[in-house]
Design a protein around this motif. Structure first.
Motif, PDB file in Angstrom:
ATOM      1  N   LEU A  53       0.867  -1.180  -0.014  1.00 60.44           N
ATOM      2  CA  LEU A  53       0.061  -0.020  -0.048  1.00 60.44           C
ATOM      3  C   LEU A  53       0.750   1.144   0.002  1.00 60.44           C
ATOM      4  CD1 LEU A  53      -2.109  -1.216   2.932  1.00 60.44           C
ATOM      5  CD2 LEU A  53      -2.524  -1.740   0.591  1.00 60.44           C
ATOM      6  N   LEU A  54       0.970   2.021  -1.254  1.00 63.12           N
ATOM      7  CA  LEU A  54       1.939   3.089  -1.041  1.00 63.12           C
ATOM      8  C   LEU A  54       1.271   4.145  -1.842  1.00 63.12           C
ATOM      9  CD1 LEU A  54       4.480   2.059  -3.631  1.00 63.12           C
ATOM     10  CD2 LEU A  54       2.447   1.556  -4.031  1.00 63.12           C
ATOM     11  N   GLY A  55       2.033   5.378  -1.560  1.00 62.86           N
ATOM     12  CA  GLY A  55       1.507   6.683  -2.084  1.00 62.86           C
ATOM     13  C   GLY A  55       1.560   6.733  -3.682  1.00 62.86           C
ATOM     14  N   GLU A  56       0.497   7.294  -4.209  1.00 56.26           N
ATOM     15  CA  GLU A  56       0.723   7.157  -5.661  1.00 56.26           C
ATOM     16  C   GLU A  56       1.152   8.523  -6.379  1.00 56.26           C
ATOM     17  OE1 GLU A  56      -3.316   6.212  -6.999  1.00 56.26           O
ATOM     18  OE2 GLU A  56      -3.986   7.763  -6.294  1.00 56.26           O
ATOM     19  N   ARG A  57       1.666   8.685  -7.415  1.00 53.25           N
ATOM     20  CA  ARG A  57       2.151   9.611  -8.049  1.00 53.25           C
ATOM     21  C   ARG A  57       1.036  10.635  -7.939  1.00 53.25           C
ATOM     22  NH1 ARG A  57       6.060   9.650 -11.929  1.00 53.25           N
ATOM     23  NH2 ARG A  57       5.521   7.450 -12.077  1.00 53.25           N
ATOM     24  N   PRO A  58       1.489  12.030  -7.184  1.00 50.92           N
ATOM     25  CA  PRO A  58       0.396  12.798  -7.102  1.00 50.92           C
ATOM     26  C   PRO A  58      -0.150  13.421  -8.433  1.00 50.92           C
ATOM     27  CG  PRO A  58       2.172  13.489  -5.868  1.00 50.92           C
ATOM     28  CD  PRO A  58       2.664  12.243  -6.631  1.00 50.92           C
ATOM     29  N   GLY A  59      -1.612  13.722  -8.382  1.00 47.94           N
ATOM     30  CA  GLY A  59      -2.166  14.445  -9.552  1.00 47.94           C
ATOM     31  C   GLY A  59      -2.698  15.519  -9.062  1.00 47.94           C
ATOM     32  N   LEU A  60      -3.378  16.283  -9.968  1.00 48.03           N
ATOM     33  CA  LEU A  60      -3.816  17.880  -9.471  1.00 48.03           C
ATOM     34  C   LEU A  60      -4.650  17.766  -8.361  1.00 48.03           C
ATOM     35  CD1 LEU A  60      -4.550  19.664 -12.864  1.00 48.03           C
ATOM     36  CD2 LEU A  60      -2.858  19.952 -11.207  1.00 48.03           C
ATOM     37  N   GLY A  61      -4.261  18.186  -7.224  1.00 48.07           N
ATOM     38  CA  GLY A  61      -5.153  18.359  -6.146  1.00 48.07           C
ATOM     39  C   GLY A  61      -5.170  17.047  -5.262  1.00 48.07           C
ATOM     40  N   THR A  62      -4.503  15.978  -5.732  1.00 46.95           N
ATOM     41  CA  THR A  62      -4.642  14.607  -5.015  1.00 46.95           C
ATOM     42  C   THR A  62      -3.244  14.197  -4.554  1.00 46.95           C
ATOM     43  OG1 THR A  62      -4.883  13.584  -7.031  1.00 46.95           O
ATOM     44  CG2 THR A  62      -6.830  13.988  -5.636  1.00 46.95           C
ATOM     45  N   GLY A  63      -2.576  14.845  -3.424  1.00 47.11           N
ATOM     46  CA  GLY A  63      -1.224  14.440  -2.981  1.00 47.11           C
ATOM     47  C   GLY A  63      -1.486  13.329  -2.191  1.00 47.11           C
ATOM     48  N   ASP A  64      -2.912  12.763  -1.610  1.00 40.99           N
ATOM     49  CA  ASP A  64      -2.921  11.809  -0.667  1.00 40.99           C
ATOM     50  C   ASP A  64      -3.354  10.708  -1.201  1.00 40.99           C
ATOM     51  OD1 ASP A  64      -5.236  13.125  -1.320  1.00 40.99           O
ATOM     52  OD2 ASP A  64      -6.098  13.573   0.652  1.00 40.99           O
ATOM     53  N   GLY A  65      -3.383  10.491  -2.372  1.00 41.87           N
ATOM     54  CA  GLY A  65      -3.705   9.088  -2.816  1.00 41.87           C
ATOM     55  C   GLY A  65      -2.824   7.739  -2.458  1.00 41.87           C
ATOM     56  N   LEU A  66      -3.554   6.697  -2.222  1.00 36.95           N
ATOM     57  CA  LEU A  66      -2.930   5.387  -2.088  1.00 36.95           C
ATOM     58  C   LEU A  66      -3.234   4.574  -2.947  1.00 36.95           C
ATOM     59  CD1 LEU A  66      -3.186   4.743   1.823  1.00 36.95           C
ATOM     60  CD2 LEU A  66      -0.997   5.120   0.434  1.00 36.95           C
ATOM     61  N   SER A  67      -2.232   3.629  -3.458  1.00 28.52           N
ATOM     62  CA  SER A  67      -2.609   2.385  -4.397  1.00 28.52           C
ATOM     63  C   SER A  67      -2.179   1.329  -3.649  1.00 28.52           C
ATOM     64  CB  SER A  67      -1.555   2.605  -5.599  1.00 28.52           C
ATOM     65  OG  SER A  67      -1.984   3.729  -6.576  1.00 28.52           O
ATOM     66  N   ALA A  68      -2.806   0.459  -4.014  1.00 30.60           N
ATOM     67  CA  ALA A  68      -2.427  -0.943  -3.636  1.00 30.60           C
ATOM     68  C   ALA A  68      -2.070  -2.051  -4.770  1.00 30.60           C
ATOM     69  CB  ALA A  68      -3.483  -1.594  -2.706  1.00 30.60           C
ATOM     70  N   TYR A  69      -0.924  -2.633  -4.409  1.00 32.62           N
ATOM     71  CA  TYR A  69      -0.570  -3.521  -5.627  1.00 32.62           C
ATOM     72  C   TYR A  69      -0.364  -4.867  -5.121  1.00 32.62           C
ATOM     73  CZ  TYR A  69       0.667   0.148  -8.682  1.00 32.62           C
ATOM     74  OH  TYR A  69       0.595   1.375  -9.406  1.00 32.62           O
ATOM     75  N   VAL A  70      -1.229  -5.885  -5.414  1.00 34.26           N
ATOM     76  CA  VAL A  70      -1.365  -7.402  -4.942  1.00 34.26           C
ATOM     77  C   VAL A  70      -0.777  -8.259  -5.713  1.00 34.26           C
ATOM     78  CG1 VAL A  70      -2.887  -8.922  -3.765  1.00 34.26           C
ATOM     79  CG2 VAL A  70      -3.565  -6.385  -4.071  1.00 34.26           C
ATOM     80  N   VAL A  71      -0.050  -9.288  -5.426  1.00 35.00           N
ATOM     81  CA  VAL A  71       0.743 -10.120  -6.106  1.00 35.00           C
ATOM     82  C   VAL A  71       0.527 -11.471  -5.692  1.00 35.00           C
ATOM     83  CG1 VAL A  71       3.000  -9.712  -5.457  1.00 35.00           C
ATOM     84  CG2 VAL A  71       2.823 -10.629  -7.742  1.00 35.00           C
ATOM     85  N   TYR A  72       0.338 -12.694  -6.555  1.00 36.75           N
ATOM     86  CA  TYR A  72       0.447 -13.863  -5.898  1.00 36.75           C
ATOM     87  C   TYR A  72       1.645 -14.610  -5.992  1.00 36.75           C
ATOM     88  CZ  TYR A  72      -0.818 -18.886  -5.109  1.00 36.75           C
ATOM     89  OH  TYR A  72      -0.732 -20.019  -4.714  1.00 36.75           O
ATOM     90  N   ALA A  73       2.339 -15.277  -5.050  1.00 35.43           N
ATOM     91  CA  ALA A  73       3.635 -16.071  -5.231  1.00 35.43           C
ATOM     92  C   ALA A  73       4.658 -14.897  -5.232  1.00 35.43           C
ATOM     93  CB  ALA A  73       3.451 -17.138  -6.164  1.00 35.43           C
ATOM     94  N   PRO A  74       4.857 -14.099  -4.624  1.00 34.38           N
ATOM     95  CA  PRO A  74       5.721 -13.108  -4.960  1.00 34.38           C
ATOM     96  C   PRO A  74       7.199 -13.472  -4.666  1.00 34.38           C
ATOM     97  CG  PRO A  74       5.093 -12.954  -2.430  1.00 34.38           C
ATOM     98  CD  PRO A  74       4.312 -13.968  -3.038  1.00 34.38           C
ATOM     99  N   LYS A  75       7.907 -13.176  -5.988  1.00 31.60           N
ATOM    100  CA  LYS A  75       9.210 -13.515  -6.126  1.00 31.60           C
ATOM    101  C   LYS A  75       9.983 -12.442  -6.863  1.00 31.60           C
ATOM    102  CE  LYS A  75       8.550 -16.467 -10.019  1.00 31.60           C
ATOM    103  NZ  LYS A  75       7.063 -16.234 -10.240  1.00 31.60           N
ATOM    104  N   LEU A  76      11.251 -12.318  -6.589  1.00 30.91           N
ATOM    105  CA  LEU A  76      12.007 -11.473  -7.661  1.00 30.91           C
ATOM    106  C   LEU A  76      11.730 -11.724  -9.054  1.00 30.91           C
ATOM    107  CD1 LEU A  76      15.267 -10.846  -5.485  1.00 30.91           C
ATOM    108  CD2 LEU A  76      13.666  -9.071  -6.043  1.00 30.91           C
ATOM    109  N   GLY A  77      11.671 -10.824  -9.823  1.00 31.91           N
ATOM    110  CA  GLY A  77      11.331 -11.294 -11.270  1.00 31.91           C
ATOM    111  C   GLY A  77       9.863 -11.047 -11.910  1.00 31.91           C
TER     112      GLY A  77
END
Lengths: 296, 217
Positions: free
Chosen positions: A199-223
């Motif tokens: 859960l991390l802060g997303e690239r700010p857009g106009l007026g929204t400096g406080d948006g979060l994005s969530a990225y979910v991945v199954y079986a996390p591994k490098l690559g």
């Protein structure tokens, strides 16, 4: 002769400027702002905070629109420039880790370094985090530390609650500084989680400096690539509110575990209503950042 | 601006390499000695006299002819006449070239009239020659190398100015030319040591400026 010339006044200061006659004011030409006349555009503007239906003055924007734009841009700039304090993780009950980035400037210039854990952080993850969990949640600053500090903790707690309700075991809460999305791969791999969720802060857009994005991945591994991930963006009070987002993220995680995949191969059709279908969305009001008369 | 320099305009510069003896004789030269001539016209006669004298200091030349024209440059007989014709003569054309160089340099950078009232309707020539050349020393009856104040102004201004100059410093009048000269000005040559000449010239200029500003006091 030069001395005599000076004595006679050639080097005296210039006489005062004679008073100017009053300058008549230019003919006044006041354009009144014209709101958007198209009914469709006016309706559409009620359902978005995007710059539609803002009217015009002559061939230009109205002054309050321009000022609002500049203020919103300033908010975005400030959000990018903000930095997550080092003690924030400990103060909020997280295990603090950091990527290989050492300064904020380097963080902006070197995305590759933001995707890997530093050596000490790797040790921290190995020694202090629970292993073999269902969902490993990571809160991170990303491109907006402001968003992380504002709603990161609340969203994390909501996701933990939602996962517990579905019988999923969540890992030790981790907060990462100078983190990019792919950092979840290394952390998830280290704790051997079935699903990693950042859960991390997303690239700010106009007026929204406080948006979060969530990225979910199954079986996390490098690559892993972005094709292996599912994400939800615009998690903030004027977008998807954190409680709704937590429900959807928990549903997404349990679907991944059930289908043993994520990303483009995940069948979202079986997620049902909770995934946030095309339901009714309440009209939105643009947050005014500058004082000014309402367009008439 | 009061006392702004008015740079003289050189209107013509010509040379005659082998002048006819009859011409040289008529203009006051020695046909044996002055075979080459240099001729210059200019719109300020007194600046030209000083420049001709300067030429004799830098080259083996003699000033064989220098006459102001009646009523001055404002009433010149032609486009190139100006206020004066000056002629230098020498045996060698090289000497004429060197003399003309010195003469033109002096006209451009040194000797000139000054604006005494800010409108150029009254002008003054309060020039100090630190060291006289052969030409003006002979004219003034002084030894070459003597300092001399060369003072010119219109009639009333010159009269008041000369009185002020003579009282301002330890100087003595060498020659006083009451009005009118050919150009309807008045002229005075004073000598003394260099500082005295400088002080006299400044006093002269100050008096001319004063008269120009208050003609009826």
């Amino acid at each position: 002769m030069d001395a005599l010339r000076d004595e006679l006044g050639s080097s005296d200061p210039l006489p005062p400027v004679p008073a100017m006659p009053p300058i008549p004011a230019p003919p006044a030409r006041v354009y009144s702002p014209r709101p958007e006349r198209s009914a469709f555009a006016a309706q559409a503007a009620h359902h978005t905070t995007a710059l539609v239906g803002i009217g015009h003055v002559g061939t230009r924007y109205a002054t309050d629109v321009v000022l609002q734009f500049q203020a919103e841009l300033a908010v975005a700039h400030a959000a990018v420039g903000a930095e997550l304090p080092e003690g924030w993780a400990a103060d909020n009950g997280f295990v603090g880790v950091c990527s290989r980035v050492t300064s904020h400037r380097e963080f902006l210039l070197r995305p590759d370094l933001g995707r890997r854990l530093s050596d000490t952080s790797l040790e921290t993850v190995r020694s202090r985090c629970d292993k073999n969990v269902d969902v490993q949640i990571i809160v991170a600053d990303g491109l907006s530390a402001v968003a992380c500090m504002q709603t990161g903790k609340a969203l994390h707690d909501a996701v933990v609650r939602a996962c517990s309700a579905r019988g999923l075991k969540t890992g030790t809460p981790i907060a990462a500084r100078f983190a990019r999305v792919w950092l979840e791969d290394e952390i998830g791999q280290e704790v051997n989680a079935k699903v990693a969720m950042i859960l991390l802060g997303e690239r700010p857009g106009l007026g929204t400096g406080d948006g979060l994005s969530a990225y979910v991945v199954y079986a996390p591994k490098l690559g892993n690539t972005d094709g292996d991930r599912n994400m939800i963006s615009n998690i903030h009070l004027r977008g998807i509110i954190p409680d709704d987002a937590a429900e959807r993220l928990a549903a997404l995680a349990s679907a991944m575990i059930e289908q043993r995949s994520s990303g483009v191969t995940l069948d979202l059709g079986r997620l049902g209503e909770v995934s946030g279908g095309r339901g009714y969305r309440a009209p939105q009001v643009r947050q005014r950042l500058v004082a000014g008369g309402e367009p008439t | 601006m009061i006392l702004e320099r008015i740079i003289p305009t050189v209107l013509s510069v010509r040379r005659i390499l082998r002048a006819d003896p009859a011409l040289v004789k008529a203009y006051g030269g020695d046909p044996e000695k002055h075979t080459s001539l240099g001729l210059v016209t200019c719109d300020q006669d007194d600046a030209m006299y000083v420049a001709l004298d300067e030429a004799t200091k830098h080259a083996q030349v003699d000033v064989i002819f220098a006459r102001s024209f009646y009523a001055g440059a404002a009433h010149a007989s032609g486009r190139l006449s100006g206020e004066i014709l000056g002629v230098i003569g020498a045996t060698e054309p090289e000497a004429i070239e060197n003399g003309l160089d010195a003469l033109l340099r002096c006209l451009e950078h040194d000797a000139c009239f000054y604006d005494a009232d800010g409108k150029r309707t009254v002008t003054v020539f309060p020039h100090v020659i630190a060291s006289l050349g052969e030409y003006l020393s002979k004219e003034a009856g002084l030894a070459p190398g003597t300092p001399m104040a060369y003072l010119v102004a219109p009639p009333i201004e010159a009269t008041i100015g000369l009185d002020a100059a003579l009282k301002a410093a330890e100087v003595r009048a060498v020659r006083v030319q009451p009005p009118p000269t050919e150009t309807n000005f008045a002229c005075a040559w004073l000598t003394g040591d260099l500082d005295a000449c400088e002080a006299a010239a400044v006093a002269y200029a100050a008096a001319v400026v004063d008269v120009a500003a208050q003609p009826r006091r």
